[in-house]
Design a protein around this motif. Structure first.
Motif, PDB file in Angstrom:
ATOM      1  N   SER A 269       0.827  -1.207   0.000  1.00 59.08           N
ATOM      2  CA  SER A 269       0.000   0.000   0.000  1.00 59.08           C
ATOM      3  C   SER A 269       0.860   1.255   0.000  1.00 59.08           C
ATOM      4  N   ALA A 270       0.303   2.313  -0.610  1.00 62.63           N
ATOM      5  CA  ALA A 270       1.058   3.552  -0.760  1.00 62.63           C
ATOM      6  C   ALA A 270       1.170   4.306   0.556  1.00 62.63           C
ATOM      7  N   HIS A 271       0.238   4.099   1.464  1.00 59.00           N
ATOM      8  CA  HIS A 271       0.216   4.752   2.771  1.00 59.00           C
ATOM      9  C   HIS A 271      -0.176   6.209   2.714  1.00 59.00           C
ATOM     10  N   VAL A 272      -0.437   6.739   1.537  1.00 59.68           N
ATOM     11  CA  VAL A 272      -1.042   8.067   1.428  1.00 59.68           C
ATOM     12  C   VAL A 272      -2.093   8.005   0.342  1.00 59.68           C
ATOM     13  N   SER A 273      -3.102   8.842   0.471  1.00 58.22           N
ATOM     14  CA  SER A 273      -4.130   8.888  -0.557  1.00 58.22           C
ATOM     15  C   SER A 273      -3.569   9.537  -1.802  1.00 58.22           C
ATOM     16  N   ILE A 274      -3.785   8.921  -2.955  1.00 60.82           N
ATOM     17  CA  ILE A 274      -3.352   9.528  -4.220  1.00 60.82           C
ATOM     18  C   ILE A 274      -4.568   9.661  -5.130  1.00 60.82           C
ATOM     19  N   SER A 275      -5.710   9.982  -4.513  1.00 63.22           N
ATOM     20  CA  SER A 275      -6.960  10.048  -5.267  1.00 63.22           C
ATOM     21  C   SER A 275      -6.918  11.109  -6.349  1.00 63.22           C
TER      22      SER A 275
ATOM     23  N   SER B 266       7.096   5.975  -7.759  1.00 59.06           N
ATOM     24  CA  SER B 266       7.111   7.428  -7.740  1.00 59.06           C
ATOM     25  C   SER B 266       7.749   7.948  -6.464  1.00 59.06           C
ATOM     26  N   ARG B 267       8.549   8.999  -6.575  1.00 59.61           N
ATOM     27  CA  ARG B 267       9.183   9.594  -5.408  1.00 59.61           C
ATOM     28  C   ARG B 267       8.161  10.305  -4.527  1.00 59.61           C
ATOM     29  N   ASN B 268       7.019  10.628  -5.066  1.00 61.17           N
ATOM     30  CA  ASN B 268       6.009  11.354  -4.308  1.00 61.17           C
ATOM     31  C   ASN B 268       5.110  10.433  -3.483  1.00 61.17           C
ATOM     32  N   ILE B 269       5.309   9.122  -3.594  1.00 56.29           N
ATOM     33  CA  ILE B 269       4.468   8.167  -2.871  1.00 56.29           C
ATOM     34  C   ILE B 269       5.332   7.393  -1.901  1.00 56.29           C
ATOM     35  N   LEU B 270       4.871   7.285  -0.668  1.00 59.82           N
ATOM     36  CA  LEU B 270       5.664   6.636   0.371  1.00 59.82           C
ATOM     37  C   LEU B 270       5.244   5.189   0.534  1.00 59.82           C
ATOM     38  N   SER B 271       5.923   4.300  -0.156  1.00 58.90           N
ATOM     39  CA  SER B 271       5.665   2.880   0.015  1.00 58.90           C
ATOM     40  C   SER B 271       6.185   2.438   1.374  1.00 58.90           C
TER      41      SER B 271
ATOM     42  N   ASP C  44      -8.668   7.730   1.425  1.00 61.09           N
ATOM     43  CA  ASP C  44      -8.237   8.910   2.164  1.00 61.09           C
ATOM     44  C   ASP C  44      -7.744   8.584   3.571  1.00 61.09           C
ATOM     45  N   ARG C  45      -8.106   7.438   4.084  1.00 57.24           N
ATOM     46  CA  ARG C  45      -7.699   7.045   5.435  1.00 57.24           C
ATOM     47  C   ARG C  45      -6.411   6.220   5.442  1.00 57.24           C
ATOM     48  N   GLY C  46      -5.850   5.953   4.230  1.00 57.17           N
ATOM     49  CA  GLY C  46      -4.590   5.233   4.131  1.00 57.17           C
ATOM     50  C   GLY C  46      -4.717   3.738   3.978  1.00 57.17           C
ATOM     51  N   ARG C  47      -5.926   3.231   3.626  1.00 51.43           N
ATOM     52  CA  ARG C  47      -6.141   1.794   3.451  1.00 51.43           C
ATOM     53  C   ARG C  47      -6.060   1.436   1.970  1.00 51.43           C
ATOM     54  N   MET C  48      -5.419   0.320   1.676  1.00 46.56           N
ATOM     55  CA  MET C  48      -5.306  -0.137   0.300  1.00 46.56           C
ATOM     56  C   MET C  48      -6.692  -0.363  -0.298  1.00 46.56           C
ATOM     57  N   ILE C  49      -6.864   0.092  -1.551  1.00 46.92           N
ATOM     58  CA  ILE C  49      -8.125  -0.108  -2.271  1.00 46.92           C
ATOM     59  C   ILE C  49      -8.021  -1.413  -3.060  1.00 46.92           C
ATOM     60  N   PRO C  50      -8.796  -2.428  -2.714  1.00 47.90           N
ATOM     61  CA  PRO C  50      -8.661  -3.744  -3.364  1.00 47.90           C
ATOM     62  C   PRO C  50      -8.787  -3.695  -4.882  1.00 47.90           C
ATOM     63  N   ALA C  51      -9.710  -2.903  -5.410  1.00 45.71           N
ATOM     64  CA  ALA C  51      -9.882  -2.820  -6.868  1.00 45.71           C
ATOM     65  C   ALA C  51      -8.617  -2.307  -7.537  1.00 45.71           C
TER      66      ALA C  51
ATOM     67  N   VAL D 127       2.015  -9.927  -2.192  1.00 45.16           N
ATOM     68  CA  VAL D 127       1.263  -8.746  -1.774  1.00 45.16           C
ATOM     69  C   VAL D 127       1.455  -8.554  -0.273  1.00 45.16           C
ATOM     70  N   ASN D 128       1.816  -7.332   0.117  1.00 41.22           N
ATOM     71  CA  ASN D 128       1.933  -6.987   1.533  1.00 41.22           C
ATOM     72  C   ASN D 128       0.719  -6.158   1.946  1.00 41.22           C
ATOM     73  N   ALA D 129      -0.102  -6.716   2.818  1.00 38.21           N
ATOM     74  CA  ALA D 129      -1.212  -5.971   3.407  1.00 38.21           C
ATOM     75  C   ALA D 129      -0.781  -5.529   4.798  1.00 38.21           C
ATOM     76  N   THR D 130      -1.023  -4.268   5.111  1.00 36.68           N
ATOM     77  CA  THR D 130      -0.551  -3.718   6.377  1.00 36.68           C
ATOM     78  C   THR D 130      -1.689  -3.648   7.387  1.00 36.68           C
ATOM     79  N   ALA D 131      -1.452  -4.196   8.558  1.00 40.62           N
ATOM     80  CA  ALA D 131      -2.414  -4.124   9.661  1.00 40.62           C
ATOM     81  C   ALA D 131      -1.865  -3.159  10.704  1.00 40.62           C
ATOM     82  N   GLY D 132      -2.192  -1.888  10.540  1.00 36.18           N
ATOM     83  CA  GLY D 132      -1.677  -0.846  11.422  1.00 36.18           C
ATOM     84  C   GLY D 132      -0.483  -0.147  10.796  1.00 36.18           C
ATOM     85  N   THR D 133      -0.758   0.852   9.947  1.00 32.60           N
ATOM     86  CA  THR D 133       0.341   1.572   9.300  1.00 32.60           C
ATOM     87  C   THR D 133       1.051   2.454  10.318  1.00 32.60           C
TER      88      THR D 133
END
Length: 588
Positions: free
Chosen positions: A254-260, A271-276, A301-308, A327-333
């Motif tokens: 997950s990117a850990h930030v919203s990139i909507s 991307s350097r602008n996204i914090l993996s 927007d809350r920092g959760r991976m979008i499954p789609a 795939v790495n799913a994060t439980a508590g970023t």
């Protein structure tokens, strides 16, 4: 030496007494208490001299002895006992101070000040052995100039608190001073690790037929194991032939930030602008997969991976000739405390036959709580799980486990059968020689402190501890909502014990977040944090993330923290922030 004693009418005997008192207070394990005791007698020299005699009788063995006089030296048992007793006094004073709210969290000094030396504390190493008294002073000063991470008002890291039972376990572990690679040198600890891992796997939801694991030196190494195992599972030839014959592998996190507002995707470019999640990227770099082959997946927007978005990314990677494996799913970023939707992500991984790893380094502790474990729904479908008891469960650093669903895979992946350690003709069951399951050879004993804490608290005790931390986080969230001088990064209730917020100086309140105001807001948190560390009474972290300027991130994992400590934190930030207001006004 710098006081003009003769001009003050002070005789030589008095000079010697006051000099001795100064020496005692500067070298005592409890200088503050001794100083108060002396002052209470003022000019009663008889009692003061009696106290000095007691002190020198106690300290004389250390003034004229070195480590050569301790065990295993002949007749060294008594000296060793006395040395440890003084050391324990230092440690007990520190532990007690860590829980006192009127004591400082830190006594801050800049690096150059510590390097230059302070009040007899020197970092340089001598050529000749120093006496035991100096070593005791060094022990006391090392704690004095460090950070009290067990203090109820330390909110700076995910790992905080000072569990007395866990501390006792760490002391015993160091006393045993053994290694975790074979049963013959670590029989009790090896069996304790098996019991702990089995219990943790059971809590995750795996059956008795499943499950393996080891304790690792931190969550990043645990995550490294998960990528290492995933690659071996799909391409076992990599163990002997390396990466040369493998296709271009791809990992997802997950990117850990919203990139909507920015629809970016690439199978290869990060991307350097996204914090993996940095540990996944680091694992890819270490294992030769390449950090550019880590694909960050769009979050809400809350920092959760979008499954789609994950499924779209996997399909696109395949179309571009990449081979998705993990795939790495994060439980508590780390920053937002967000939980990826594990159950839905597991469905996607099953459809595409990918290894699902759940990084629950921070959120794993919630599995101990009946109230909050549903936030990790679906974790039983993971192929591997990272869980750090040194975070939400409060075990002393370090204590991290990698849990693996497929039994025997760790051994297959890492075994090299070093004959000087792992002989097959030993007289006991050599399946308990766990060293060949690991990347490293020597392995520190991280299990005893957790095993002892579990005995002391039980599952229910850990659950109550977790509940209390999250209740304090919700209390902080509600207090901030009520105050005009603070603003939440998210208006929704925190999922974990992370609460992210800004302090708004008076000059910037009720103003739009234009470019100029953003510039000023960027400097607010660092300036407050700097003054806060100088004051030393509390400590909290801050960071920018994506398009959000520097904000405070409060994490609560210390069961000693109470609502009064949360109130103190907010008041301290607001008090320091009043000075920030004047500087910003002048800048405008």
């Amino acid at each position: 030496q710098q006081i003009p004693w003769s001009s003050c009418g002070v005789n030589t005997t008095t000079q010697i007494c006051w000099g001795s008192i100064a020496f005692m207070c500067s070298h005592s394990t409890q200088p503050f208490g001794d100083a108060i005791w002396i002052l209470s007698f003022q000019n009663n020299w008889q009692k003061i001299i009696q106290k000095l005699m007691q002190f020198f009788l106690i300290m004389s063995p250390y003034l004229f002895c070195s480590s050569l006089d301790l065990l295993p030296a002949l007749s060294g048992e008594e000296s060793t006992k006395c040395f440890f007793q003084e050391l324990v006094n230092i440690l007990l004073n520190y532990v007690s101070a860590s829980f006192r709210r009127n004591s400082k969290v830190l006594d801050f000094h800049h690096p150059h000040q510590l390097k230059e030396g302070l009040e007899g504390f020197r970092l340089e190493l001598p050529d000749q052995p120093e006496n035991l008294e100096q070593l005791l002073v060094d022990c006391r000063d090392t704690l004095k100039y460090g950070i009290k991470t067990g203090h109820p008002r330390f909110f700076n890291q995910l790992s905080s608190g000072l569990d007395v039972i866990g501390l006792a376990g760490e002391w015993l572990t160091s006393t045993a001073n053994t290694n975790m690679f074979t049963y013959e040198v670590s029989p009790v600890f090896i069996l304790m690790e098996e019991v702990l891992l089995r219990k943790m796997q059971e809590i995750v939801g795996w059956s008795e037929e499943m499950g393996d694991g080891i304790f690792c030196p931190g969550g990043t190494i645990s995550n490294l194991y998960s990528v290492h195992l995933a690659r071996y599972y799909f391409f076992p030839e990599v163990k002997t032939k390396g990466m040369t014959d493998l296709p271009r592998l791809t990992l997802f996190t997950s990117a850990h930030v919203s990139i909507s507002s920015i629809h970016i995707w690439s199978c290869i470019i990060l991307s350097r602008n996204i914090l993996s999640h940095y540990s996944v990227k680091k694992s890819a770099a270490v294992l030769g997969i390449g950090s550019e082959n880590v694909v960050v997946v769009k979050c809400d927007d809350r920092g959760r991976m979008i499954p789609a978005e994950l499924e779209y990314s996997i399909i696109t990677a395949k179309d571009k000739g990449c081979v998705p494996i993990y795939v790495n799913a994060t439980a508590g970023t780390t920053v937002y405390g967000a939980f990826d939707p594990i159950r839905v992500i597991a469905d996607i991984c099953e459809r595409h036959r990918l290894w699902l790893h759940v990084d629950a380094a921070w959120g794993g502790g919630l599995l101990m709580s009946k109230r909050h474990r549903m936030k990790l729904e679906g974790i039983e479908r993971a192929w591997s799980v990272t869980w750090n008891p040194h975070k939400m469960m409060g075990a002393p650093l370090q204590c991290s486990a990698i849990l693996v669903k497929k039994k025997g895979l760790l051994q297959e992946c890492n075994q090299l059968c070093a004959e000087y350690l792992f002989q097959t003709d030993k007289h006991y069951d050599t399946s308990y020689d766990t060293g060949d399951k690991t990347i490293q050879c020597g392995r520190h004993v991280d299990v005893f402190k957790l095993w002892l804490m579990w005995k002391a608290k039980g599952l229910e005790g850990f659950g109550s501890q977790v509940n209390k931390c999250l209740e304090n986080a919700e209390y902080l969230f509600n207090k901030i909502k009520q105050r005009p001088d603070f603003e939440l990064v998210f208006n929704s209730k925190p999922e974990h014990s992370n609460v992210c917020f800004w302090y708004i100086p008076p000059s910037l309140r009720n103003m739009p977040m234009c470019t100029n105001n953003k510039h000023h807001m960027t400097s607010v948190a660092p300036k407050i944090k700097a003054q806060m560390m100088e004051n030393g009474m509390t400590m909290i972290g801050y960071q920018p993330l994506g398009d959000k300027v520097n904000f405070f991130r409060c994490v609560i994992s210390n069961p000693a923290t109470q609502t009064e400590d949360v109130d103190f934190l907010l008041e301290e930030i607001a008090r320091i922030g009043q000075d920030i207001k004047l500087q910003l006004t002048e800048t405008n």
